[in-house]
Scaffold this active site. Sequence first.
Site, PDB file in Angstrom:
ATOM      1  N   SER A  89     -11.105   9.576   7.092  1.00  0.00           N
ATOM      2  CA  SER A  89     -12.287   8.940   6.492  1.00  0.00           C
ATOM      3  C   SER A  89     -12.102   7.436   6.266  1.00  0.00           C
ATOM      4  O   SER A  89     -13.039   6.750   5.887  1.00  0.00           O
ATOM      5  CB  SER A  89     -12.615   9.609   5.156  1.00  0.00           C
ATOM      6  OG  SER A  89     -11.584   9.331   4.217  1.00  0.00           O
TER       7      SER A  89
ATOM      8  N   ASP B 208       0.861  -1.189   0.000  1.00  0.00           N
ATOM      9  CA  ASP B 208       0.000   0.000   0.000  1.00  0.00           C
ATOM     10  C   ASP B 208       0.889   1.228   0.000  1.00  0.00           C
ATOM     11  O   ASP B 208       1.851   1.293   0.758  1.00  0.00           O
ATOM     12  CB  ASP B 208      -0.943   0.011   1.215  1.00  0.00           C
ATOM     13  CG  ASP B 208      -2.201   0.833   0.942  1.00  0.00           C
ATOM     14  OD1 ASP B 208      -2.075   1.992   0.493  1.00  0.00           O
ATOM     15  OD2 ASP B 208      -3.309   0.315   1.154  1.00  0.00           O
TER      16      ASP B 208
ATOM     17  N   CYS C 240       5.184  24.276 -22.149  1.00  0.00           N
ATOM     18  CA  CYS C 240       5.923  25.528 -22.307  1.00  0.00           C
ATOM     19  C   CYS C 240       6.880  25.619 -21.118  1.00  0.00           C
ATOM     20  O   CYS C 240       7.420  24.598 -20.704  1.00  0.00           O
ATOM     21  CB  CYS C 240       4.957  26.717 -22.379  1.00  0.00           C
ATOM     22  SG  CYS C 240       3.942  26.897 -20.906  1.00  0.00           S
TER      23      CYS C 240
ATOM     24  N   CYS D  17     -15.888   3.892  -3.945  1.00  0.00           N
ATOM     25  CA  CYS D  17     -16.486   4.014  -2.614  1.00  0.00           C
ATOM     26  C   CYS D  17     -16.422   5.459  -2.129  1.00  0.00           C
ATOM     27  O   CYS D  17     -17.277   5.916  -1.391  1.00  0.00           O
ATOM     28  CB  CYS D  17     -15.800   3.083  -1.621  1.00  0.00           C
ATOM     29  SG  CYS D  17     -16.168   1.349  -1.909  1.00  0.00           S
TER      30      CYS D  17
ATOM     31  N   LYS E 137       0.017   3.727   5.744  1.00  0.00           N
ATOM     32  CA  LYS E 137      -0.818   2.596   6.154  1.00  0.00           C
ATOM     33  C   LYS E 137       0.019   1.367   6.472  1.00  0.00           C
ATOM     34  O   LYS E 137      -0.318   0.584   7.358  1.00  0.00           O
ATOM     35  CB  LYS E 137      -1.815   2.251   5.043  1.00  0.00           C
ATOM     36  CG  LYS E 137      -2.936   3.249   4.919  1.00  0.00           C
ATOM     37  CD  LYS E 137      -3.989   2.778   3.915  1.00  0.00           C
ATOM     38  CE  LYS E 137      -5.133   3.767   3.866  1.00  0.00           C
ATOM     39  NZ  LYS E 137      -6.159   3.373   2.891  1.00  0.00           N
TER      40      LYS E 137
ATOM     41  N   LEU F 185     -11.158   5.389   8.723  1.00  0.00           N
ATOM     42  CA  LEU F 185     -11.262   4.666   9.998  1.00  0.00           C
ATOM     43  C   LEU F 185     -12.622   4.016  10.214  1.00  0.00           C
ATOM     44  O   LEU F 185     -12.752   3.115  11.037  1.00  0.00           O
ATOM     45  CB  LEU F 185     -10.939   5.608  11.164  1.00  0.00           C
ATOM     46  CG  LEU F 185      -9.567   6.300  11.073  1.00  0.00           C
ATOM     47  CD1 LEU F 185      -9.341   7.156  12.323  1.00  0.00           C
ATOM     48  CD2 LEU F 185      -8.436   5.299  10.919  1.00  0.00           C
TER      49      LEU F 185
END
Lengths: 382, 81
Positions: free
Chosen positions: A68, A61, A340, A188, A85, A70
């Site tokens: 968000s 990972d 550029c 999700c 993680k 947890l």
Amino acid sequence: MDLSQDEIRRYSRHLILPEVGLAGQKKLRATSVLCIGAGGLGSPIAMYLAAAGIGRLGLVDFDLVDLSNLQRQVLHGTADVGRPKTDSARETIQQINPHVEIVVHQTRLTSQNALALLRPYDIIADGTDNFPTRYLTNDACVLLSKPNVYGSIFRFEGQASLFAPHLGAPCYRCLYPEPPPPGMVPSCAEGGVLGVLPGLIGLVQATEIIKLALGAGTPLLNRLLLFNALDMRFREVKLRRDPECPVCGEQPKIKELLDYEMFCGVEPHPTPAGMHSDEVTVQEMKRAIDNPVLGIKVIDVREPNEYDIARIDGVSLIPLSTLAERCGDLDPDQSYYIHCKSGGRSMTALNFLRQRGFKHLKSVKGGITAWSDEIDPSVPRY
Amino acid sequence: MQVKVSFYSFFKELAGCASLQETIAEGSTLDGLLDQVVERFPKLAGMRKSALIAVGLEYQPPGYVLKEGDEVSLFPPVQGG
């Protein structure tokens, strides 16, 4: 090697099961599992496999713990927000069972590293959260003849199966030969997910992994298990291999890993904050230059004096000041990335060409300055 | 003849219903049925080649010839993890 006194006490409820016993527990200890993703599915998979006494547990990972996460990713706690993680996962697993060898890979699974990462493991668990990585995991497992214990979730529904063409079962591509058009299937993050759902599906995966290691029971081969939490109903669809499957069929076309973001038509990496939808990163520009097969041409709209100071190989110079005269030489149906110095003039050029019917245009965010910072420091900044 | 078509997950939202009865000609294949369904629910068109289709409890390929009373289920791929 025999189990230690401590292991015998720890695994006693397994040891008294005739289907596990001492021999089965040793098989678990001799088994290695790579879990791709330490999120919603990866959490229950890793925690229960660790508790069960799996020998070696790998985790891939690249991401950091977000508040968000947890609500469902029980490997991580409140104090872990902002940490990798893989770090919090390692601590949680060590706490559950110090006998487990934990190998963490804080990286994104890519076509470049997938075969090397997967090869040392007996069983692969797919706990990823996006289509490109799911196709990548599938193809790598097929090429390496490794069982792919699959699970995926959305809102209140989930699915799981054991993909293993080398055991006579289908692979992910036999079910879903073509990825959905980009943006059609909500993630999700977009559509939401009931926090307990990955717990249920992840534990179906963990159960299949333990059964595979033990050689016990009837594996979830040739079957797709479908779960609906609102109805509290499990259904099953009987599957079969597709003889024309491009990766596991009789005449496979895919013999090495592909560019899966391209295959799924998605942006190579999550769009960095502040990116305009007409922009690409310098990493994407490098990909276009390195892979002519993608059919993307890169043009530099800076002026010749700037080109003399710093330039990138494989890029054609068409100064913005000459674009009006020279756009007739360009093909409106061709894909162009325009750069550029820092991303302003390339956007002007993009809008100019778009008004003249060019359809496939991207402006390179940050221009050659970002290229120097992020890709090749030998290109001078000016 | 009639067959039942059921939608799963977000296909329900794209179709605006969970299931329907569809009248098809004798000898129609799964592919032909999908043509009809997509015509009725154009929002499903993009997902046509990316759906898992089962008849009864078994996955079937597009050339499968339908029978009276068949129950066809359309499952979308989901990516969450």
